[in-house]
Design a protein around this motif. Structure first.
Motif, PDB file in Angstrom:
ATOM      1  N   CYS A 238       0.845  -1.191   0.000  1.00 27.02           N
ATOM      2  CA  CYS A 238       0.000   0.000   0.000  1.00 27.02           C
ATOM      3  C   CYS A 238       0.881   1.243   0.000  1.00 27.02           C
ATOM      4  O   CYS A 238       2.061   1.197   0.335  1.00 27.02           O
ATOM      5  CB  CYS A 238      -0.905   0.029   1.228  1.00 27.02           C
ATOM      6  N   THR A 239       0.259   2.346  -0.373  1.00 31.01           N
ATOM      7  CA  THR A 239       0.938   3.643  -0.324  1.00 31.01           C
ATOM      8  C   THR A 239       0.471   4.365   0.924  1.00 31.01           C
ATOM      9  O   THR A 239      -0.730   4.621   1.082  1.00 31.01           O
ATOM     10  CB  THR A 239       0.583   4.470  -1.575  1.00 31.01           C
ATOM     11  N   PRO A 240       1.370   4.689   1.853  1.00 28.17           N
ATOM     12  CA  PRO A 240       0.951   5.286   3.126  1.00 28.17           C
ATOM     13  C   PRO A 240       0.107   6.541   2.963  1.00 28.17           C
ATOM     14  O   PRO A 240      -0.753   6.820   3.796  1.00 28.17           O
ATOM     15  CB  PRO A 240       2.282   5.597   3.823  1.00 28.17           C
ATOM     16  N   GLU A 241       0.330   7.292   1.891  1.00 26.60           N
ATOM     17  CA  GLU A 241      -0.426   8.533   1.692  1.00 26.60           C
ATOM     18  C   GLU A 241      -1.866   8.286   1.238  1.00 26.60           C
ATOM     19  O   GLU A 241      -2.675   9.218   1.221  1.00 26.60           O
ATOM     20  CB  GLU A 241       0.278   9.411   0.648  1.00 26.60           C
ATOM     21  N   VAL A 242      -2.178   7.049   0.872  1.00 26.95           N
ATOM     22  CA  VAL A 242      -3.527   6.759   0.357  1.00 26.95           C
ATOM     23  C   VAL A 242      -4.128   5.562   1.110  1.00 26.95           C
ATOM     24  O   VAL A 242      -4.341   4.483   0.527  1.00 26.95           O
ATOM     25  CB  VAL A 242      -3.507   6.479  -1.164  1.00 26.95           C
TER      26      VAL A 242
ATOM     27  N   MET B 289      -6.102  -3.234  -8.498  1.00 24.35           N
ATOM     28  CA  MET B 289      -4.835  -2.584  -8.176  1.00 24.35           C
ATOM     29  C   MET B 289      -3.763  -3.106  -9.119  1.00 24.35           C
ATOM     30  O   MET B 289      -3.816  -4.265  -9.570  1.00 24.35           O
ATOM     31  CB  MET B 289      -4.435  -2.846  -6.716  1.00 24.35           C
ATOM     32  N   GLY B 290      -2.785  -2.254  -9.433  1.00 28.89           N
ATOM     33  CA  GLY B 290      -1.658  -2.683 -10.248  1.00 28.89           C
ATOM     34  C   GLY B 290      -0.620  -3.381  -9.389  1.00 28.89           C
ATOM     35  O   GLY B 290      -0.508  -3.138  -8.180  1.00 28.89           O
TER      36      GLY B 290
ATOM     37  N   ASP C 116      -4.581   3.193  -9.915  1.00 31.21           N
ATOM     38  CA  ASP C 116      -5.650   2.196  -9.908  1.00 31.21           C
ATOM     39  C   ASP C 116      -6.835   2.681  -9.077  1.00 31.21           C
ATOM     40  O   ASP C 116      -7.044   3.885  -8.920  1.00 31.21           O
ATOM     41  CB  ASP C 116      -5.104   0.852  -9.408  1.00 31.21           C
ATOM     42  N   SER C 117      -7.619   1.749  -8.542  1.00 35.98           N
ATOM     43  CA  SER C 117      -8.838   2.101  -7.807  1.00 35.98           C
ATOM     44  C   SER C 117      -8.591   3.090  -6.677  1.00 35.98           C
ATOM     45  O   SER C 117      -9.440   3.943  -6.380  1.00 35.98           O
ATOM     46  CB  SER C 117      -9.491   0.831  -7.241  1.00 35.98           C
ATOM     47  N   ARG C 118      -7.417   3.000  -6.038  1.00 36.22           N
ATOM     48  CA  ARG C 118      -7.126   3.873  -4.892  1.00 36.22           C
ATOM     49  C   ARG C 118      -7.173   5.349  -5.255  1.00 36.22           C
ATOM     50  O   ARG C 118      -7.515   6.182  -4.414  1.00 36.22           O
ATOM     51  CB  ARG C 118      -5.729   3.546  -4.344  1.00 36.22           C
TER      52      ARG C 118
END
Length: 315
Positions: free
Chosen positions: A185-189, A203-204, A212-214
């Motif tokens: 995951c990306t901590p900012e999202v 998700m990629g 992607d969806s995020r």
């Protein structure tokens, strides 16, 4: 028996049969019977062969499989830019829905991709491109398709905080396909999403290089993609040859309990719907039981005669 010149065949006299020489001449004139008939010209056969090939290509592209080229790095290292994948378009025709872990091609739900560059102004080039894209030999200039991995399906709860892992219905995913050096995951999202029925969360595999969806949760659909926008499942990396591979579903998506949340909702709804019916039936049974008990109690027969008669009978 009839006589004849020496060397003539001897046999019964009858109607004259066909001359063998005539048969040989006819065979020479009939093509395809071992004779020397003139075959049809290759150039006369070519349009028919091309027509059949185009019809078959169109049918295969429409109903069976279609080739797609990978345009970006968002699926590294599972898919590299320039890879060609074959997409199964047959199973959706039989009602098959996307499953967790599949790599799918889908149409842009709206706002995920920039506008396509304008088509060529050359009439010949434009017509050739439309014709080839129609039969699936090259991508269409009008279609905008993406390729991602399905992480959640309708009814799932997908969430992630910090660097991960991604959670599906409370179960952490083990994702060896994520690009080396990336975090799941990306901590900012951070996100927690309840995927609606008939939609998927994608998700990629290159998590830090995939829009992607995020990144589309503010758009209609909340970042999810409609099952109806899915073209099909990518099943094989077909080109280049040294990249040939089968795109199977990772085992983490079949771990025990990952379907628990999805299965609990229908069961709970079933219980909720059945409870009033059970209570109504129970009430009817109790009422019927009370009525039967009341009808079974004997009533005191009427007294015949006076007190003397009653005493006499008792004595």
């Amino acid at each position: 028996m009839a006589g004849g010149a020496p060397g003539d065949p001897v046999g019964p006299v009858g109607p004259a049969g066909p001359d063998p020489a005539d048969d040989e001449e006819d065979a020479d004139e009939r093509p395809g019977h071992g004779g020397r008939g003139k075959p049809r010209s290759f150039w006369k056969e070519l349009p028919l062969l091309v027509g059949i090939a185009l019809v078959l290509a169109l049918l295969i592209k429409t109903f069976l499989v279609q080739a797609f080229s990978i345009p970006s790095d968002s699926m590294n290292n599972t898919l590299l830019k320039g890879d060609r994948v074959l997409v199964d378009k047959l199973t959706p025709w039989f009602g098959s829905e996307p499953s967790r872990g599949e790599v799918v091609v889908f149409h842009d739900p709206g706002g995920w991709l920039p506008e396509n560059p304008p088509a060529s102004n050359n009439v010949l080039v434009k017509g050739l491109q439309k014709g080839l894209s129609f039969i699936g030999l090259m991508p269409s200039a009008d279609e905008k398709d993406l390729i991602k991995r399905v992480i959640g399906v309708g009814g799932d709860t997908v969430s992630c905080k910090g660097t991960g892992p991604v959670m599906v219905n409370g179960k952490p995913l083990d994702e060896p396909y994520v690009y080396p050096g990336n975090t799941p995951c990306t901590p900012e999202v951070p996100f927690t999403v309840h995927v609606p029925k008939g939609r998927i969360w994608v998700m990629g595999d290159h998590r830090q290089d995939s829009l992607d969806s995020r990144f589309h949760m503010t758009l209609p659909g909340g970042g999810t993609v409609s099952d109806g926008d899915v073209v099909g499942r990518a099943i094989v990396v077909a080109w280049p040859v040294n990249r040939w591979d089968v795109l199977s579903i990772p085992g983490t998506f079949s771990q025990p309990g990952i379907n628990a949340a999805g299965a609990a909702a229908p069961v709970a709804a079933g219980f909720a719907g059945a409870l009033p019916l059970v209570m109504w039936r129970r009430r009817r049974l109790l009422t019927a039981a009370v009525e039967r008990a009341a009808s079974a109690v004997p009533t005191e027969p009427p007294v015949r005669g006076g007190p003397g008669r009653e005493s006499a009978e008792q004595g």
